[in-house]
Design a protein around this motif. Structure first.
Motif, PDB file in Angstrom:
ATOM      1  N   THR A   3      35.157  50.503  43.809  1.00  0.00           N
ATOM      2  CA  THR A   3      34.474  49.735  42.776  1.00  0.00           C
ATOM      3  C   THR A   3      34.107  48.377  43.344  1.00  0.00           C
ATOM      4  OG1 THR A   3      35.774  50.785  41.040  1.00  0.00           O
ATOM      5  CG2 THR A   3      34.659  48.752  40.459  1.00  0.00           C
ATOM      6  N   THR A   4      32.889  47.931  43.124  1.00  0.00           N
ATOM      7  CA  THR A   4      32.486  46.587  43.502  1.00  0.00           C
ATOM      8  C   THR A   4      32.838  45.661  42.354  1.00  0.00           C
ATOM      9  OG1 THR A   4      30.676  47.454  44.831  1.00  0.00           O
ATOM     10  CG2 THR A   4      30.544  45.138  44.185  1.00  0.00           C
ATOM     11  N   THR A   5      33.598  44.607  42.663  1.00  0.00           N
ATOM     12  CA  THR A   5      34.042  43.666  41.639  1.00  0.00           C
ATOM     13  C   THR A   5      33.628  42.264  42.047  1.00  0.00           C
ATOM     14  OG1 THR A   5      35.932  45.070  41.141  1.00  0.00           O
ATOM     15  CG2 THR A   5      36.043  42.800  40.368  1.00  0.00           C
ATOM     16  N   ILE A   6      33.144  41.503  41.083  1.00  0.00           N
ATOM     17  CA  ILE A   6      32.745  40.119  41.319  1.00  0.00           C
ATOM     18  C   ILE A   6      33.638  39.227  40.476  1.00  0.00           C
ATOM     19  CG2 ILE A   6      30.877  38.436  41.085  1.00  0.00           C
ATOM     20  CD1 ILE A   6      28.930  40.788  41.505  1.00  0.00           C
ATOM     21  N   SER A   7      34.180  38.189  41.126  1.00  0.00           N
ATOM     22  CA  SER A   7      35.045  37.240  40.406  1.00  0.00           C
ATOM     23  C   SER A   7      34.601  35.819  40.713  1.00  0.00           C
ATOM     24  CB  SER A   7      36.508  37.443  40.808  1.00  0.00           C
ATOM     25  OG  SER A   7      36.674  37.204  42.185  1.00  0.00           O
ATOM     26  N   ASP A   8      35.083  34.887  39.900  1.00  0.00           N
ATOM     27  CA  ASP A   8      34.761  33.478  40.133  1.00  0.00           C
ATOM     28  C   ASP A   8      35.803  32.864  41.054  1.00  0.00           C
ATOM     29  OD1 ASP A   8      36.985  32.937  38.559  1.00  0.00           O
ATOM     30  OD2 ASP A   8      35.843  32.146  36.878  1.00  0.00           O
ATOM     31  N   CYS A   9      35.698  31.567  41.301  1.00  0.00           N
ATOM     32  CA  CYS A   9      36.594  30.883  42.235  1.00  0.00           C
ATOM     33  C   CYS A   9      38.042  30.843  41.741  1.00  0.00           C
ATOM     34  CB  CYS A   9      36.085  29.483  42.528  1.00  0.00           C
ATOM     35  SG  CYS A   9      36.020  28.418  41.070  1.00  0.00           S
ATOM     36  N   LEU A  10      38.274  31.169  40.483  1.00  0.00           N
ATOM     37  CA  LEU A  10      39.638  31.218  39.939  1.00  0.00           C
ATOM     38  C   LEU A  10      40.148  32.656  39.835  1.00  0.00           C
ATOM     39  CD1 LEU A  10      39.267  28.542  37.130  1.00  0.00           C
ATOM     40  CD2 LEU A  10      40.260  28.260  39.407  1.00  0.00           C
ATOM     41  N   TRP A  15      32.414  40.665  36.735  1.00  0.00           N
ATOM     42  CA  TRP A  15      31.678  41.918  36.658  1.00  0.00           C
ATOM     43  C   TRP A  15      32.388  42.961  37.501  1.00  0.00           C
ATOM     44  CZ3 TRP A  15      29.077  44.656  40.507  1.00  0.00           C
ATOM     45  CH2 TRP A  15      28.197  45.646  40.062  1.00  0.00           C
ATOM     46  N   SER A  16      32.420  44.176  37.034  1.00  0.00           N
ATOM     47  CA  SER A  16      32.981  45.284  37.793  1.00  0.00           C
ATOM     48  C   SER A  16      31.996  46.446  37.695  1.00  0.00           C
ATOM     49  CB  SER A  16      34.346  45.685  37.231  1.00  0.00           C
ATOM     50  OG  SER A  16      34.932  46.674  38.023  1.00  0.00           O
ATOM     51  N   GLY A  17      31.575  46.933  38.839  1.00  0.00           N
ATOM     52  CA  GLY A  17      30.573  47.994  38.873  1.00  0.00           C
ATOM     53  C   GLY A  17      31.170  49.358  38.613  1.00  0.00           C
ATOM     54  N   ALA A  18      30.326  50.349  38.686  1.00  0.00           N
ATOM     55  CA  ALA A  18      30.738  51.735  38.468  1.00  0.00           C
ATOM     56  C   ALA A  18      31.616  52.207  39.611  1.00  0.00           C
ATOM     57  CB  ALA A  18      29.499  52.621  38.358  1.00  0.00           C
ATOM     58  N   ASP A  19      32.490  53.159  39.330  1.00  0.00           N
ATOM     59  CA  ASP A  19      33.287  53.773  40.386  1.00  0.00           C
ATOM     60  C   ASP A  19      32.377  54.628  41.249  1.00  0.00           C
ATOM     61  OD1 ASP A  19      35.631  52.642  39.469  1.00  0.00           O
ATOM     62  OD2 ASP A  19      36.176  54.370  38.250  1.00  0.00           O
ATOM     63  N   MET A  30      26.231  48.223  46.975  1.00  0.00           N
ATOM     64  CA  MET A  30      25.673  46.931  46.578  1.00  0.00           C
ATOM     65  C   MET A  30      24.215  47.067  46.136  1.00  0.00           C
ATOM     66  SD  MET A  30      23.537  44.340  48.022  1.00  0.00           S
ATOM     67  CE  MET A  30      23.472  44.934  49.672  1.00  0.00           C
ATOM     68  N   ARG A  31      23.443  47.851  46.845  1.00  0.00           N
ATOM     69  CA  ARG A  31      22.032  48.044  46.476  1.00  0.00           C
ATOM     70  C   ARG A  31      21.920  48.886  45.207  1.00  0.00           C
ATOM     71  NH1 ARG A  31      19.676  44.859  49.688  1.00  0.00           N
ATOM     72  NH2 ARG A  31      20.199  44.845  51.872  1.00  0.00           N
ATOM     73  N   THR A  32      22.769  49.898  45.087  1.00  0.00           N
ATOM     74  CA  THR A  32      22.758  50.754  43.897  1.00  0.00           C
ATOM     75  C   THR A  32      23.093  49.955  42.647  1.00  0.00           C
ATOM     76  OG1 THR A  32      23.415  52.643  45.236  1.00  0.00           O
ATOM     77  CG2 THR A  32      23.752  52.843  42.876  1.00  0.00           C
ATOM     78  N   GLU A  33      24.029  49.037  42.764  1.00  0.00           N
ATOM     79  CA  GLU A  33      24.463  48.229  41.623  1.00  0.00           C
ATOM     80  C   GLU A  33      23.487  47.103  41.290  1.00  0.00           C
ATOM     81  OE1 GLU A  33      26.916  48.820  39.652  1.00  0.00           O
ATOM     82  OE2 GLU A  33      27.944  50.368  40.780  1.00  0.00           O
ATOM     83  N   GLY A  34      22.517  46.812  42.159  1.00  0.00           N
ATOM     84  CA  GLY A  34      21.532  45.779  41.880  1.00  0.00           C
ATOM     85  C   GLY A  34      21.969  44.368  42.229  1.00  0.00           C
ATOM     86  N   ILE A  35      22.990  44.235  43.061  1.00  0.00           N
ATOM     87  CA  ILE A  35      23.493  42.900  43.411  1.00  0.00           C
ATOM     88  C   ILE A  35      22.444  42.107  44.181  1.00  0.00           C
ATOM     89  CG2 ILE A  35      25.256  41.651  44.708  1.00  0.00           C
ATOM     90  CD1 ILE A  35      27.143  44.027  44.015  1.00  0.00           C
ATOM     91  N   ALA A  36      21.766  42.747  45.131  1.00  0.00           N
ATOM     92  CA  ALA A  36      20.734  42.049  45.907  1.00  0.00           C
ATOM     93  C   ALA A  36      19.630  41.529  44.985  1.00  0.00           C
ATOM     94  CB  ALA A  36      20.153  42.962  46.980  1.00  0.00           C
ATOM     95  N   GLU A  37      19.240  42.335  44.028  1.00  0.00           N
ATOM     96  CA  GLU A  37      18.199  41.912  43.083  1.00  0.00           C
ATOM     97  C   GLU A  37      18.660  40.711  42.266  1.00  0.00           C
ATOM     98  OE1 GLU A  37      14.606  41.603  41.283  1.00  0.00           O
ATOM     99  OE2 GLU A  37      15.139  42.746  43.060  1.00  0.00           O
TER     100      GLU A  37
END
Length: 76
Positions: A3-10, A15-19, A30-37
């Motif tokens: 799973t791709t997970t995005i967190s803040d500095c704390l 956000w947590s992407g699909a498994d 990363m490309r499938t989840e649209g992070i680059a976009e």
């Protein structure tokens, strides 16, 4: 599974992407989840990533930082 997970500095989850299958490369996920976009749409966003996302750091060098790439011998 991966799973791709995005967190803040704390370390709060933003956000947590699909498994995805564990064998899927980070760049594909990363490309499938649209992070680059999202980085293109929000040029003021900054991110620190692990070495699996080095391509993202190369593509968005103003926004994304990855750990320095070590020599092959150093990774053993």
């Amino acid at each position: 599974m991966k799973t791709t997970t995005i967190s803040d500095c704390l370390s709060r989850t933003l956000w947590s992407g699909a498994d995805r299958p564990g064998r899927m490369h980070d760049q594909t996920a990363m490309r499938t989840e649209g992070i680059a976009e999202q980085l293109r749409l929000h040029p003021d966003v900054k991110a620190k990533v692990d070495e699996g996302y080095r391509g993202l750091a190369n593509e968005f060098s103003d926004q994304v930082t990855a750990p320095p790439q070590g020599r092959q011998e150093d990774r053993r």
